[in-house]
Design a protein around this motif. Structure first.
Motif, PDB file in Angstrom:
ATOM      1  N   PHE A  59       0.610  -1.059   0.236  1.00  0.00           N
ATOM      2  CA  PHE A  59      -0.204  -0.217  -0.026  1.00  0.00           C
ATOM      3  C   PHE A  59       1.236   1.275   0.240  1.00  0.00           C
ATOM      4  O   PHE A  59       2.254   0.995   0.635  1.00  0.00           O
ATOM      5  N   VAL A  60       0.367   2.513  -0.679  1.00  0.00           N
ATOM      6  CA  VAL A  60       1.102   3.264  -0.527  1.00  0.00           C
ATOM      7  C   VAL A  60       0.434   4.313   0.370  1.00  0.00           C
ATOM      8  O   VAL A  60      -0.710   4.994   0.048  1.00  0.00           O
ATOM      9  N   GLU A  61       1.020   5.417   0.471  1.00  0.00           N
ATOM     10  CA  GLU A  61       0.690   6.820   1.499  1.00  0.00           C
ATOM     11  C   GLU A  61       0.660   7.536   1.034  1.00  0.00           C
ATOM     12  O   GLU A  61       2.254   8.464  -0.054  1.00  0.00           O
ATOM     13  N   ILE A  62      -0.151   8.783   0.744  1.00  0.00           N
ATOM     14  CA  ILE A  62       0.063  10.024   0.154  1.00  0.00           C
ATOM     15  C   ILE A  62      -0.952  11.098   0.893  1.00  0.00           C
ATOM     16  O   ILE A  62      -2.111  11.042   1.536  1.00  0.00           O
ATOM     17  N   GLU A  63       0.293  12.062   0.927  1.00  0.00           N
ATOM     18  CA  GLU A  63      -0.133  13.417   1.916  1.00  0.00           C
ATOM     19  C   GLU A  63      -0.931  14.213   1.354  1.00  0.00           C
ATOM     20  O   GLU A  63      -1.263  13.826   0.242  1.00  0.00           O
ATOM     21  N   ILE A  64      -1.486  14.351   2.221  1.00  0.00           N
ATOM     22  CA  ILE A  64      -2.775  15.627   1.295  1.00  0.00           C
ATOM     23  C   ILE A  64      -2.925  16.221   1.768  1.00  0.00           C
ATOM     24  O   ILE A  64      -2.952  17.276   1.199  1.00  0.00           O
ATOM     25  N   GLY A  65      -2.591  16.579   3.675  1.00  0.00           N
ATOM     26  CA  GLY A  65      -1.942  18.160   3.593  1.00  0.00           C
ATOM     27  C   GLY A  65      -2.271  18.896   5.139  1.00  0.00           C
ATOM     28  O   GLY A  65      -2.297  17.549   6.158  1.00  0.00           O
ATOM     29  N   THR A  66      -1.298  19.794   5.360  1.00  0.00           N
ATOM     30  CA  THR A  66      -1.837  19.659   7.017  1.00  0.00           C
ATOM     31  C   THR A  66      -2.953  20.329   7.165  1.00  0.00           C
ATOM     32  O   THR A  66      -2.676  21.870   6.323  1.00  0.00           O
ATOM     33  N   PHE A  67      -3.680  20.569   8.145  1.00  0.00           N
ATOM     34  CA  PHE A  67      -4.626  21.626   8.301  1.00  0.00           C
ATOM     35  C   PHE A  67      -4.477  21.974   9.710  1.00  0.00           C
ATOM     36  O   PHE A  67      -4.743  21.338  11.063  1.00  0.00           O
ATOM     37  N   VAL A  68      -4.803  23.639   9.782  1.00  0.00           N
ATOM     38  CA  VAL A  68      -4.893  23.955  11.437  1.00  0.00           C
ATOM     39  C   VAL A  68      -6.992  24.783  11.753  1.00  0.00           C
ATOM     40  O   VAL A  68      -6.786  25.583  10.127  1.00  0.00           O
ATOM     41  N   VAL A  69      -7.364  24.266  12.552  1.00  0.00           N
ATOM     42  CA  VAL A  69      -8.208  24.538  11.847  1.00  0.00           C
ATOM     43  C   VAL A  69      -9.037  24.693  13.761  1.00  0.00           C
ATOM     44  O   VAL A  69      -8.185  23.722  15.070  1.00  0.00           O
ATOM     45  N   PRO A  70      -9.067  25.976  13.940  1.00  0.00           N
ATOM     46  CA  PRO A  70     -10.170  26.475  15.034  1.00  0.00           C
ATOM     47  C   PRO A  70     -11.200  25.660  15.401  1.00  0.00           C
ATOM     48  O   PRO A  70     -11.813  25.792  14.434  1.00  0.00           O
ATOM     49  N   VAL A  71     -11.621  25.657  16.373  1.00  0.00           N
ATOM     50  CA  VAL A  71     -12.773  24.827  16.872  1.00  0.00           C
ATOM     51  C   VAL A  71     -13.478  25.620  18.030  1.00  0.00           C
ATOM     52  O   VAL A  71     -12.924  24.670  19.313  1.00  0.00           O
ATOM     53  N   PRO A  72     -15.069  25.695  17.859  1.00  0.00           N
ATOM     54  CA  PRO A  72     -15.564  26.464  18.942  1.00  0.00           C
ATOM     55  C   PRO A  72     -16.407  25.043  19.423  1.00  0.00           C
ATOM     56  O   PRO A  72     -16.797  24.607  18.716  1.00  0.00           O
ATOM     57  N   MET A  73     -15.832  25.224  21.359  1.00  0.00           N
ATOM     58  CA  MET A  73     -16.826  23.775  22.024  1.00  0.00           C
ATOM     59  C   MET A  73     -17.816  24.595  22.405  1.00  0.00           C
ATOM     60  O   MET A  73     -17.576  25.584  22.798  1.00  0.00           O
TER      61      MET A  73
END
Length: 171
Positions: A59-73
């Motif tokens: 199997f091969v791993e493919i990078e999708i990206g880096t995500f920075v998400v502010p999440v209101p709780m």
């Protein structure tokens, strides 16, 4: 001599009965074994399909990206509403695991749907509960991310989704 003949017949009958029982049991437990060679072409069996699957190393791993998400709780309080001091930031490096022969297609779809993928990742992170975000193995978050991203990357071509680095900061 006549006295010894019946036991031999009994043994032969017992063997025949045993063979019939084993054959009947085999037919019940393994019905596909009996039909092998009965058709024009050999139909693939479940074992054939399993042996054709790639091994874990293929199997091969493919990078999708880096995500920075502010999440209101939402706090579990009497008001049940967002409080300005209850904000988290989730930072993840996302990758997918694909079959080797699907790599080119998935990379092409990743570039084509980059904006949609980003929107779906943000949406999933913001709609995930605090407990699920703080889960040790993050299985719930991974499952939601896979459901959201998989259709954009070729559906069944994507076998798994993974999080390489996860940082959760309370702001």
């Amino acid at each position: 001599m006549d006295a010894s003949a019946p036991p031999i017949r009994r043994k032969t009958r017992a063997r025949r009965t045993k063979r019939r029982f084993v054959l009947a049991l085999a037919l019940v437990l393994f019905p596909s074994v009996v039909v092998i060679g009965c058709g024009e072409g050999d139909a693939p069996t479940a074992f054939d399909n399993i042996t054709r699957l790639p091994t874990r190393e293929e199997f091969v791993e493919i990078e999708i990206g880096t995500f920075v998400v502010p999440v209101p709780m939402v706090l579990e309080s009497a008001t049940e509403r967002f409080e300005p001091d209850n904000l988290m930031e989730v930072e993840i490096d996302l990758f997918v695991v694909v079959d080797p022969h699907e790599v080119r297609q998935v990379k092409k779809l990743t570039k084509r749907n980059e904006g949609r993928i980003r929107d779906r990742v943000i949406s999933v992170c913001r709609n995930t509960t605090r407990d699920d975000l703080l889960e040790a193995q993050m299985a719930t978050l991974k499952a939601h991310l896979l459901d959201a991203v998989q259709p954009l990357l070729g559906g069944p071509a994507v076998r798994r989704i993974g999080l390489r680095r996860v940082i959760i900061d309370e702001l």
